[in-house]
Structure formats: C-alpha cells, structure tokens
Scaffold this motif. Structure first.
Motif, short mmCIF file in Angstrom:
data_model
loop_
_atom_site.label_atom_id
_atom_site.label_comp_id
_atom_site.label_asym_id
_atom_site.label_seq_id
_atom_site.Cartn_x
_atom_site.Cartn_y
_atom_site.Cartn_z
N ASP A 110 38.11 -1.82 5.14
CA ASP A 110 39.50 0.05 5.39
C ASP A 110 38.34 0.82 5.84
O ASP A 110 37.29 1.13 4.65
CB ASP A 110 39.55 0.23 3.72
CG ASP A 110 40.88 -0.74 4.04
OD1 ASP A 110 41.41 -1.05 4.39
OD2 ASP A 110 40.86 -1.78 2.45
N ARG A 111 38.08 1.26 6.79
CA ARG A 111 36.66 2.33 7.49
C ARG A 111 37.37 3.52 7.26
O ARG A 111 38.89 3.73 7.45
CB ARG A 111 36.47 1.95 8.65
CG ARG A 111 35.60 0.96 8.20
CD ARG A 111 35.14 0.01 9.27
NE ARG A 111 36.48 0.14 10.34
CZ ARG A 111 36.14 -0.60 11.78
NH1 ARG A 111 34.72 -0.94 12.64
NH2 ARG A 111 37.17 -0.98 12.10
N ALA A 112 36.58 4.69 7.25
CA ALA A 112 37.34 6.03 6.90
C ALA A 112 37.74 6.30 6.14
O ALA A 112 38.82 7.21 6.67
CB ALA A 112 37.45 6.32 7.96
N VAL A 113 37.34 5.90 5.04
CA VAL A 113 38.75 6.54 3.90
C VAL A 113 39.17 7.57 3.03
O VAL A 113 37.69 8.42 2.96
CB VAL A 113 39.06 5.11 2.57
CG1 VAL A 113 39.90 5.47 1.50
CG2 VAL A 113 39.12 3.53 3.30
N GLY A 114 39.87 8.41 3.89
CA GLY A 114 40.04 9.87 3.12
C GLY A 114 40.51 10.83 4.19
O GLY A 114 40.36 12.11 3.95
N GLY A 115 39.56 9.82 5.59
CA GLY A 115 39.03 11.06 6.46
C GLY A 115 40.61 11.60 7.05
O GLY A 115 40.73 12.59 7.23
N ARG A 116 42.14 10.62 7.17
CA ARG A 116 43.32 10.97 8.14
C ARG A 116 43.42 12.42 6.68
O ARG A 116 44.40 13.11 7.31
CB ARG A 116 44.33 10.36 8.27
CG ARG A 116 43.67 9.13 9.37
CD ARG A 116 44.41 8.72 9.25
NE ARG A 116 45.99 8.41 9.95
CZ ARG A 116 47.43 8.18 10.19
NH1 ARG A 116 46.81 6.16 10.06
NH2 ARG A 116 48.45 8.65 10.15
#
Length: 386
Positions: free
Chosen positions: A13-19
C-alpha cells in the motif's frame, strides 16, 4: 467536523493519504479545509506514506513505514510508533522504524517518529517540525526551513548544504564534536541551546512527541529537563543567527532611570571646585540643568538660548543685570560684548568662579539648543547662584 477510521495496511500500500489530500485540495485549496480527518493504521506501510499530506489530515501509524514518508507534505501531522513488544520498541533499538529520504521537499505540518529513521531524513525540508529518536547519515541535507529534533544518535554529514531551519541534537556522549559529524558547511554552527525561546520550542516539541507516541526516550528527558538540556546541540545556519530561538537574551541596561533626560548627563560632567563660591555656584548649576526649558517651536536658524536672572543677581559681590548674561544669535553682538565686559570684571584670582560661569554658559546653551527652546524659566540663574 471530525471523521475517524482505522485500517490495516501492508507494504504494497503505497502513497497512502495522497488521494485524500488531493481531493481536499481540489475542494478547499491548500489552507481552506476546516475539518479534521483522523486516520489510524496498523501494519507496515509502503513507500510515500502521507505523501502531500494537507492541513486537517492526521495520520497515525502503529508499525513501520518505508522510504519517502511525508514527501511534499504541507500540513496536518504524521505519527509513527512501534507496537508494544516489537523490535522497534526500546530506547536502545538500532532498527529503523521509518525508511530513507523522509520529508523530501515538505513545506509544513508536524511529524513524530518514536524510533530511528534512515538516511537523508528531512532532505530539502522547507517547513516541517519533526521529532525523531535517531537517524542515519545526511540528516537535514539541503534543509531550508523547519525544525528537526533528534533524541538519539545520528550518522555523519549532518546539515550538508543546510541553509535554513534548525536542528536540535541530543548528544550526551558529545560524539557530534568528537567525531566531526556535522558537515563543513555548518561545522562552526553547532552550539548549545542558550535562547529561552529556543529552549521552549525544543521542550514543547518533545512534550508533544511524548504525548502522541508515549516515547520512553522523550519521557526520560522531560523527567529531568535541567540535567538533559545542556546535552542538546543546536545546528544554526548563518541565516538563522538572529532568530529569537537562537540569540541569547540581551542583558537589561544597568542603572537606567525611566525618567532619564539629557540634563543628568551634563550634570555628571560638571567640574569640581574647592572654594566656597565655586561650590555654591555648582550646587545651583545642578538645579539649573535639571529645570526644564520653556519650549516654543522655532526654526533652527531662529533658535537662541537666553539665560536670565533678576536684576539683583550677584556674583562674588558684583551686581549683574539680565542682559549681562544674555546670549543671542551672532547677528546681535551687543549681548556678547556685555558678557565679555562682565567676564573681564571678575577678579583674576578667583579662577573657580571664572570656570564655573564659563561652564554655566556653555552647558546651558547646549541644553536649550538641543530642546530648541526660546528661553529658560525666569530667575533660574538667580536660583543657581544664590
């Protein structure tokens, strides 16, 4: 409003929180969001956890995170702490709970990591305030703003290319100086914390870190603050030298009267006299200099200083009229001639009296010209000589 959720994640799970940050920014802009999102995670996060984190978004991770945590964040907070009983827990753990190059290019927000981080932590940090418990090499590389507090040992090459912001490094073994761990760019900029504002900033960050993560290291330092504070180094690039978090407080001026005026300065310059006549004159002169002049707005070219006394004013048994002691602008030379005539009449043997009267004219003229006064109060010279 406030929204809370919990999730379990893995390193895929990468870039969590980016969207989420992107959606908030599209709707509210960078600073317009007034709500609060509290997202709690357990597990091991992949790269770029909390990327572009925005104001109002608070990520809390129980576990470990990979490289680039907090990259480009501009607000909110990220908190990382180990599960109880894990290998990351414990003050002496040398295992990194967060990866390399965290906070790359970040501009705002707060980060708290209860454990060690990898290399290049805070590279190009431009505004984040962070607390960690140790790091690899290149801490604060190319940093331009923000604050990083390290409560554990650090690697080499600290502050390479760092041009702004502050680093607080806990170093009870004095290894930073002994092993020359600071890059030559800032090797001469490592000092102890001497500013009260700097001490307060450091303590508040450590207190926040302890409250959010339960860090044993933070609690130990706060438990005996006065003993541990001298073990902190503050890395201060030249651009921060005049910051209130760096400069020691200026000592208060000594023996300064709040009602201080220029007159006492002149009074302290008075010569000493031994004769009775001179002593009486000096005593009166002190009173004269402490009197205020009657100020009437005039242009500088029209300014004159007038020293008047009653017609019964007496110097050493000699009578002197008002005009005898009146000094005016150069265009009226008759008063100057009268003053010279009076001066010549003083017995040459009475040198004390000559000096005192000369100093009176000189000091009083200077005083009234500074205040741009038209005239001094009536009878002030009379009071000075009687």
């Amino acid at each position: 409003g406030v929204f809370e959720q919990e999730h379990t994640i893995t390193n895929t799970d990468r870039a969590v929180g980016g969207r989420i940050s992107g959606a908030i920014a599209r709707e509210h802009g960078d600073d317009g969001f007034q709500g609060t999102l509290n997202l709690k995670f357990k597990g091991a996060a992949g790269q770029s956890f909390g990327v572009f984190n925005i104001k109002g978004l608070h990520l809390r991770m129980e576990g470990e995170v990979n490289d680039y945590m907090g990259k480009g964040m501009n607000g909110g907070s990220i908190t990382i702490f180990p599960p109880s009983g894990s290998a990351f827990a414990g003050e002496q753990s040398e295992m990194a709970i967060a990866g390399n190059t965290c906070l790359y290019g970040a501009t705002g927000g707060r980060v708290f990591v209860s454990g060690r981080v990898g290399e290049r932590f805070g590279v190009r940090n431009a505004g984040v305030q962070a607390v960690i418990e140790g790091s690899g090499d290149h801490l604060g590389e190319y940093m331009t703003n923000g604050v990083i507090v390290a409560l554990g040992s650090t690697g080499r090459n600290i502050g390479a290319g760092m041009s702004g912001g502050l680093l607080y490094l806990y170093d009870p073994m004095d290894q930073i100086k002994s092993y020359e761990l600071v890059n030559q760019d800032n090797s001469d900029n490592a000092d102890r914390v001497v500013s009260p504002d700097g001490e307060q900033q450091l303590k508040e960050l450590i207190e926040d870190h302890a409250n959010r993560t339960g860090s044993p290291a933070a609690k130990k330092i706060l438990g005996d603050w006065d003993m541990h504070l001298p073990h902190f180094y503050q890395i201060v690039p030249p651009s921060e030298r005049n910051s209130r978090f760096v400069k020691p407080p200026e000592p208060p001026p000594q023996n300064v009267d709040s009602t201080f005026k220029r007159e006492p300065v002149l009074m302290r310059s008075l010569p000493a006299f031994s004769t009775n006549t001179g002593s009486r004159l000096i005593s009166g002169l002190r009173s004269l200099l402490l009197r205020s002049c009657v100020a009437e707005p005039k242009s500088w070219s029209e300014t004159r200083a007038t020293f008047v006394g009653s017609s019964r004013t007496t110097f050493g048994g000699m009578n002197a009229s008002k005009d005898s002691l009146q000094t005016r602008s150069p265009k009226r030379g008759e008063s100057a001639e009268k003053m010279q005539t009076f001066w010549q009449k003083i017995p040459k043997g009475d040198e004390s009296l000559r000096r005192a009267i000369g100093f009176l004219a000189m000091s009083g003229n200077y005083l009234c010209m500074l205040t741009k006064s038209h005239s001094c109060k009536e009878n002030s010279l009379s009071a000075a000589t009687q």
